[in-house]
Design a protein around this motif. Sequence first.
Motif, PDB file in Angstrom:
ATOM      1  N   ARG A  90       0.839  -1.195   0.000  1.00 34.82           N
ATOM      2  CA  ARG A  90       0.000   0.000   0.000  1.00 34.82           C
ATOM      3  C   ARG A  90       0.874   1.244   0.000  1.00 34.82           C
ATOM      4  N   ARG A  92       0.632   5.219   0.695  1.00 34.57           N
ATOM      5  CA  ARG A  92      -0.207   6.278   1.281  1.00 34.57           C
ATOM      6  C   ARG A  92       0.371   7.625   0.872  1.00 34.57           C
ATOM      7  N   GLY A 124     -11.585   9.400  -5.236  1.00 33.99           N
ATOM      8  CA  GLY A 124     -12.374   8.307  -4.684  1.00 33.99           C
ATOM      9  C   GLY A 124     -12.458   7.105  -5.611  1.00 33.99           C
ATOM     10  N   ALA A 127      -8.466   5.604  -5.637  1.00 38.75           N
ATOM     11  CA  ALA A 127      -7.840   5.155  -4.396  1.00 38.75           C
ATOM     12  C   ALA A 127      -8.620   3.998  -3.775  1.00 38.75           C
ATOM     13  N   GLU A 128      -7.879   3.135  -3.056  1.00 41.31           N
ATOM     14  CA  GLU A 128      -8.554   2.096  -2.282  1.00 41.31           C
ATOM     15  C   GLU A 128      -9.353   2.730  -1.147  1.00 41.31           C
ATOM     16  N   ARG A 129      -8.754   3.749  -0.528  1.00 34.84           N
ATOM     17  CA  ARG A 129      -9.407   4.525   0.531  1.00 34.84           C
ATOM     18  C   ARG A 129      -8.841   5.925   0.490  1.00 34.84           C
ATOM     19  N   TRP A 130      -9.607   6.884   0.991  1.00 40.24           N
ATOM     20  CA  TRP A 130      -9.080   8.231   1.168  1.00 40.24           C
ATOM     21  C   TRP A 130      -9.864   8.887   2.294  1.00 40.24           C
ATOM     22  N   GLY A 131      -9.267   9.927   2.867  1.00 40.70           N
ATOM     23  CA  GLY A 131      -9.949  10.596   3.952  1.00 40.70           C
ATOM     24  C   GLY A 131      -9.227  11.858   4.374  1.00 40.70           C
ATOM     25  N   TRP A 144      -5.505  12.420   2.788  1.00 41.95           N
ATOM     26  CA  TRP A 144      -4.707  11.243   2.459  1.00 41.95           C
ATOM     27  C   TRP A 144      -5.472  10.300   1.533  1.00 41.95           C
ATOM     28  N   ALA A 145      -4.690   9.516   0.801  1.00 43.77           N
ATOM     29  CA  ALA A 145      -5.255   8.473  -0.051  1.00 43.77           C
ATOM     30  C   ALA A 145      -4.314   7.285  -0.022  1.00 43.77           C
ATOM     31  N   GLU A 146      -4.887   6.109  -0.143  1.00 38.88           N
ATOM     32  CA  GLU A 146      -4.092   4.888  -0.186  1.00 38.88           C
ATOM     33  C   GLU A 146      -4.330   4.191  -1.521  1.00 38.88           C
TER      34      GLU A 146
END
Length: 150
Positions: A90, A92, A124, A127-131, A144-146
Amino acid sequence: MASSLPPAQLAPPHPAHPAGAVRREGFELPAHTSSVSQARAHVGGQLRRWGFPEDLGHTAQLVISEFVTNAVLHTDSGRIGCSLHLDGERLRIEVSDEGAEHCAPQPRSATPDEVNGRGLQLVGALAERWGVTVGGARCGRVVWAELGTC
Protein backbone atom coordinates in the motif's frame (compact mmCIF):
# COMPACT_ATOMS: atom_id res chain seq x y z
CA MET A 1 26.16 -8.56 -25.19
CA ALA A 2 23.63 -5.73 -25.63
CA SER A 3 19.95 -6.42 -25.21
CA SER A 4 17.57 -5.67 -28.06
CA LEU A 5 14.75 -4.81 -25.66
CA PRO A 6 14.00 -1.14 -24.99
CA PRO A 7 15.06 0.02 -21.50
CA ALA A 8 11.46 0.28 -20.24
CA GLN A 9 10.99 -3.47 -20.81
CA LEU A 10 14.13 -4.29 -18.86
CA ALA A 11 12.80 -2.68 -15.67
CA PRO A 12 11.08 -4.98 -13.16
CA PRO A 13 7.28 -4.81 -13.38
CA HIS A 14 6.89 -4.45 -9.60
CA PRO A 15 8.84 -2.63 -6.91
CA ALA A 16 12.06 -4.35 -5.97
CA HIS A 17 11.74 -4.21 -2.22
CA PRO A 18 11.63 -6.86 0.47
CA ALA A 19 8.19 -7.84 1.72
CA GLY A 20 7.17 -5.62 4.59
CA ALA A 21 9.74 -2.92 3.75
CA VAL A 22 8.69 0.55 4.81
CA ARG A 23 9.76 3.58 2.82
CA ARG A 24 9.00 7.21 3.46
CA GLU A 25 9.57 10.43 1.59
CA GLY A 26 8.43 13.88 2.64
CA PHE A 27 8.80 17.39 1.29
CA GLU A 28 7.33 20.85 1.73
CA LEU A 29 6.32 23.39 -0.86
CA PRO A 30 5.06 26.96 -0.76
CA ALA A 31 1.29 27.27 -1.14
CA HIS A 32 1.45 28.57 -4.73
CA THR A 33 -0.14 27.22 -7.87
CA SER A 34 3.33 26.49 -9.29
CA SER A 35 3.81 23.96 -6.48
CA VAL A 36 1.24 21.62 -8.03
CA SER A 37 3.57 20.69 -10.89
CA GLN A 38 6.54 20.48 -8.50
CA ALA A 39 4.65 18.03 -6.28
CA ARG A 40 3.66 15.95 -9.31
CA ALA A 41 7.27 15.81 -10.54
CA HIS A 42 8.63 14.95 -7.10
CA VAL A 43 6.17 12.09 -6.59
CA GLY A 44 6.73 10.69 -10.08
CA GLY A 45 10.51 10.80 -9.65
CA GLN A 46 10.43 9.18 -6.22
CA LEU A 47 8.22 6.32 -7.36
CA ARG A 48 10.51 5.70 -10.35
CA ARG A 49 13.50 5.59 -7.98
CA TRP A 50 11.62 3.07 -5.84
CA GLY A 51 11.02 0.97 -8.95
CA PHE A 52 7.25 1.30 -9.32
CA PRO A 53 5.47 0.89 -12.66
CA GLU A 54 4.61 4.01 -14.59
CA ASP A 55 0.84 3.55 -14.23
CA LEU A 56 1.05 3.71 -10.43
CA GLY A 57 3.19 6.83 -10.78
CA HIS A 58 0.57 8.49 -12.95
CA THR A 59 -2.20 7.66 -10.49
CA ALA A 60 -0.15 8.96 -7.54
CA GLN A 61 0.66 12.14 -9.48
CA LEU A 62 -3.01 12.73 -10.18
CA VAL A 63 -3.90 12.28 -6.50
CA ILE A 64 -1.15 14.58 -5.21
CA SER A 65 -2.05 17.12 -7.86
CA GLU A 66 -5.65 17.23 -6.68
CA PHE A 67 -4.72 17.44 -2.99
CA VAL A 68 -2.11 20.19 -3.48
CA THR A 69 -4.44 22.17 -5.74
CA ASN A 70 -7.17 22.05 -3.10
CA ALA A 71 -4.74 23.12 -0.35
CA VAL A 72 -3.55 26.06 -2.46
CA LEU A 73 -7.00 27.21 -3.57
CA HIS A 74 -9.12 26.50 -0.51
CA THR A 75 -6.92 27.23 2.54
CA ASP A 76 -4.92 30.16 3.85
CA SER A 77 -1.75 28.07 4.08
CA GLY A 78 1.75 29.44 3.57
CA ARG A 79 3.34 25.99 3.25
CA ILE A 80 2.04 22.59 2.20
CA GLY A 81 3.54 19.32 3.41
CA CYS A 82 3.54 16.26 1.17
CA SER A 83 4.51 12.72 2.08
CA LEU A 84 4.64 9.24 0.63
CA HIS A 85 4.55 6.19 2.87
CA LEU A 86 5.02 2.72 1.45
CA ASP A 87 4.15 -0.13 3.78
CA GLY A 88 3.86 -3.55 2.21
CA GLU A 89 1.51 -3.41 -0.74
CA ARG A 90 0.00 0.00 0.00
CA LEU A 91 1.19 3.49 -0.91
CA ARG A 92 -0.21 6.28 1.28
CA ILE A 93 -0.12 9.83 -0.08
CA GLU A 94 -0.65 12.69 2.36
CA VAL A 95 -0.92 16.44 1.91
CA SER A 96 -1.06 18.67 4.98
CA ASP A 97 -1.99 22.33 5.06
CA GLU A 98 -1.96 25.14 7.60
CA GLY A 99 -5.48 26.28 6.86
CA ALA A 100 -7.41 27.89 9.67
CA GLU A 101 -10.65 26.32 8.51
CA HIS A 102 -11.19 23.07 10.34
CA CYS A 103 -13.60 21.50 7.92
CA ALA A 104 -12.97 18.47 5.80
CA PRO A 105 -13.09 18.82 2.02
CA GLN A 106 -16.11 17.10 0.52
CA PRO A 107 -16.63 15.72 -2.97
CA ARG A 108 -19.27 17.68 -4.81
CA SER A 109 -21.37 17.16 -7.88
CA ALA A 110 -20.29 19.52 -10.61
CA THR A 111 -22.69 20.44 -13.37
CA PRO A 112 -21.69 19.52 -16.92
CA ASP A 113 -20.78 23.18 -17.61
CA GLU A 114 -18.45 23.55 -14.60
CA VAL A 115 -14.71 23.23 -15.15
CA ASN A 116 -13.86 22.37 -11.52
CA GLY A 117 -15.41 20.21 -8.84
CA ARG A 118 -14.68 16.64 -9.87
CA GLY A 119 -11.24 16.08 -8.34
CA LEU A 120 -12.21 14.37 -5.10
CA GLN A 121 -14.65 12.14 -6.96
CA LEU A 122 -11.76 11.09 -9.18
CA VAL A 123 -9.56 10.43 -6.14
CA GLY A 124 -12.37 8.31 -4.68
CA ALA A 125 -12.54 6.26 -7.87
CA LEU A 126 -8.76 5.69 -8.04
CA ALA A 127 -7.84 5.16 -4.40
CA GLU A 128 -8.55 2.10 -2.28
CA ARG A 129 -9.41 4.52 0.53
CA TRP A 130 -9.08 8.23 1.17
CA GLY A 131 -9.95 10.60 3.95
CA VAL A 132 -9.18 13.68 5.98
CA THR A 133 -7.71 14.20 9.44
CA VAL A 134 -8.59 17.62 10.84
CA GLY A 135 -6.44 19.38 13.41
CA GLY A 136 -3.31 17.85 14.85
CA ALA A 137 0.12 19.30 15.48
CA ARG A 138 0.15 21.67 12.49
CA CYS A 139 -3.51 22.67 12.75
CA GLY A 140 -5.16 22.67 9.37
CA ARG A 141 -5.76 19.19 8.01
CA VAL A 142 -4.17 16.18 6.35
CA VAL A 143 -5.84 14.78 3.26
CA TRP A 144 -4.71 11.24 2.46
CA ALA A 145 -5.26 8.47 -0.05
CA GLU A 146 -4.09 4.89 -0.19
CA LEU A 147 -3.24 3.16 -3.45
CA GLY A 148 -2.54 -0.53 -3.95
CA THR A 149 0.89 -1.21 -5.42
CA CYS A 150 0.07 -4.52 -7.12
